[in-house]
Design a protein around this motif. Structure first.
Motif, PDB file in Angstrom:
ATOM      1  N   GLN A  57       1.003  -1.193   0.032  1.00  0.00           N
ATOM      2  CA  GLN A  57       0.020  -0.130  -0.044  1.00  0.00           C
ATOM      3  C   GLN A  57       0.900   1.251  -0.017  1.00  0.00           C
ATOM      4  N   MET A  58       0.358   2.364  -0.626  1.00  0.00           N
ATOM      5  CA  MET A  58       1.126   3.684  -0.589  1.00  0.00           C
ATOM      6  C   MET A  58       1.030   4.420   0.538  1.00  0.00           C
ATOM      7  N   LEU A  59       1.950   5.108   1.168  1.00  0.00           N
ATOM      8  CA  LEU A  59       1.895   5.959   2.110  1.00  0.00           C
ATOM      9  C   LEU A  59       1.349   7.529   1.548  1.00  0.00           C
ATOM     10  N   PRO A  60       0.860   8.116   2.484  1.00  0.00           N
ATOM     11  CA  PRO A  60       0.237   9.382   2.216  1.00  0.00           C
ATOM     12  C   PRO A  60       1.583  10.175   1.486  1.00  0.00           C
ATOM     13  N   THR A  61       1.396  11.156   0.572  1.00  0.00           N
ATOM     14  CA  THR A  61       2.131  11.995   0.036  1.00  0.00           C
ATOM     15  C   THR A  61       3.169  12.806   1.360  1.00  0.00           C
ATOM     16  N   GLN A  62       4.499  13.128   0.699  1.00  0.00           N
ATOM     17  CA  GLN A  62       5.191  13.848   1.841  1.00  0.00           C
ATOM     18  C   GLN A  62       4.639  15.280   2.157  1.00  0.00           C
ATOM     19  N   LYS A  63       3.952  15.634   1.534  1.00  0.00           N
ATOM     20  CA  LYS A  63       3.144  16.865   1.709  1.00  0.00           C
ATOM     21  C   LYS A  63       2.074  16.758   2.718  1.00  0.00           C
ATOM     22  N   GLU A  64       1.297  15.512   2.622  1.00  0.00           N
ATOM     23  CA  GLU A  64       0.231  15.187   3.496  1.00  0.00           C
ATOM     24  C   GLU A  64       0.908  14.796   4.925  1.00  0.00           C
ATOM     25  N   LEU A  65       2.098  14.235   4.749  1.00  0.00           N
ATOM     26  CA  LEU A  65       2.786  13.819   5.960  1.00  0.00           C
ATOM     27  C   LEU A  65       3.112  15.044   6.977  1.00  0.00           C
ATOM     28  N   MET A  66       3.682  16.022   6.016  1.00  0.00           N
ATOM     29  CA  MET A  66       4.270  17.140   6.554  1.00  0.00           C
ATOM     30  C   MET A  66       3.249  17.976   7.336  1.00  0.00           C
ATOM     31  N   ASP A  67       1.916  18.036   6.598  1.00  0.00           N
ATOM     32  CA  ASP A  67       0.831  18.640   7.454  1.00  0.00           C
ATOM     33  C   ASP A  67       0.311  17.979   8.569  1.00  0.00           C
ATOM     34  N   GLN A  68       0.217  16.481   8.301  1.00  0.00           N
ATOM     35  CA  GLN A  68      -0.073  15.641   9.488  1.00  0.00           C
ATOM     36  C   GLN A  68       0.664  15.955  10.859  1.00  0.00           C
ATOM     37  N   TYR A  69       1.909  15.910  10.607  1.00  0.00           N
ATOM     38  CA  TYR A  69       2.719  15.974  11.756  1.00  0.00           C
ATOM     39  C   TYR A  69       3.210  17.470  12.234  1.00  0.00           C
TER      40      TYR A  69
END
Length: 354
Positions: A24-36
């Motif tokens: 399975q694909m992880l969220p994009t780096q931008k989405e992870l940046m916003d999440q954390y």
């Protein structure tokens, strides 16, 4: 704990608990940046460390994907997974299956593996291939579906067929743990022959590979003992109450009636005995009854049932032994378990001649 360490830990936990699955694909780096709430550099460093450990893989133009189960096991995220596929209508309510699974699970768990039991597989080729990629080895109880064989063998995954009476030609590279039908029938027929029985009927379930193997072994061994012209077979419905055996027995002239009946399965044998007794046919005075593959003696009624059986604990332990062997070395193994004869009061010694 640093933000980078926290991100790594949370991604590992999501994979270990199944919230993010292999492939399975992880969220994009931008989405992870916003999440954390961290800088892009922190995300990239966390993902880079997970990639270097073999947990994640970067795909050009698509993003970051979770590696397959074997890679995750190597990285210490998941334990290697062995799948058990129940075919031929077998399920965990079957005492043979449930007891075998229990012993197999315990043995594999002690060796550091997980066992997943399933009755169905994905329908689509893509999902089936993904499943095959993410399992270490597969145990199949009975028939091996061709599409499963192809998906697993193309990825060099070990396959072990676990069938008490599976005598079909094994596909190339497939291992097997079995109780051979000839061993069962030879033991049962020699016993009945020693008691003086010559006219014997095998009562079995509906047509299948399982029962065809049983019937062929029955006839081969009767021929070897020299009385193949005095044996017969009777197919019973799945939920028989045994009355078919009564009707069959009464339909024959007295001189042609079987003096012994072999019944596949302990519960089915009990129903046959009850039906005979209800219709004033005494066991064993009028006809002896021998059960084969009878695994639940504590549920069987009086009189105590004569039976041929294999120990389910032995089947589970032998399966684990073979699995661990073929996982380490890509070879095909065949193990045959020897059945045991348990004498009871449903077979009478001495009165039957001719």
């Amino acid at each position: 704990m640093t933000k980078q360490a926290q991100i790594i830990r949370e991604i590992e936990q999501m994979i270990a608990t199944g919230r993010i699955r292999p492939g399975q694909m992880l969220p994009t780096q931008k989405e992870l940046m916003d999440q954390y709430g961290v800088a892009m550099g922190t995300i990239q460093q966390a993902l880079g460390r997970l990639q270097s450990r073999g947990v994640l893989a970067s795909t050009r133009g698509k993003g970051t994907v979770v590696r397959d189960s074997s890679a995750l096991a190597t990285a210490g995220i998941l334990r290697p997974r062995i799948e058990m596929l129940l075919t031929l209508g077998r399920d965990t309510t079957d005492s043979v299956v449930s007891e075998t699974i229990l012993v197999l699970q315990q043995s594999l768990n002690n060796a550091g593996f997980d066992l997943v039991v399933r009755k169905t597989l994905p329908e689509s080729a893509a999902e089936l291939n993904r499943w095959a990629e993410n399992t270490l080895a597969v145990v199949v109880t009975g028939e091996l579906p061709p599409r499963v064989y192809q998906a697993l063998m193309s990825r060099r995954k070990p396959i072990v067929i676990a069938g008490e009476l599976y005598t079909e030609v094994r596909p190339a590279g497939v291992s097997q743990v079995t109780v051979a039908p000839d061993n069962i029938m030879q033991l049962g027929l020699v016993y009945l022959n020693c008691l003086g029985h010559r006219r014997i009927t095998l009562c079995h379930g509906p047509d299948s590979i399982y029962y065809r193997s049983l019937i062929n072994a029955f006839r081969r061994n009767a021929q070897g003992l020299g009385f193949e012209d005095q044996v017969d077979t009777l197919e019973l419905p799945p939920q028989t109450d045994g009355v078919e055996v009564v009707d069959f027995w009464r339909s024959l002239p007295k001189k042609n009636r079987p003096t012994a009946i072999i019944v596949d399965g302990g519960h089915r044998a009990c129903r046959v005995i009850f039906a005979l007794q209800r219709h004033k046919i005494q066991v064993p005075e009028d006809v002896s009854v021998l059960a084969i593959n009878a695994y639940e003696p504590h549920l069987l009624s009086l009189p105590a049932l004569s039976r041929v059986e294999s120990l389910t604990s032995l089947l589970g332990a032998k399966l684990a032994e073979v699995l661990l062997e073929v996982i380490q070395m890509p070879i095909a193994v065949r193990e045959v378990i020897t059945p045991a004869l348990i004498r009871g009061e449903t077979c009478l010694f001495g009165p039957y001649q001719g």
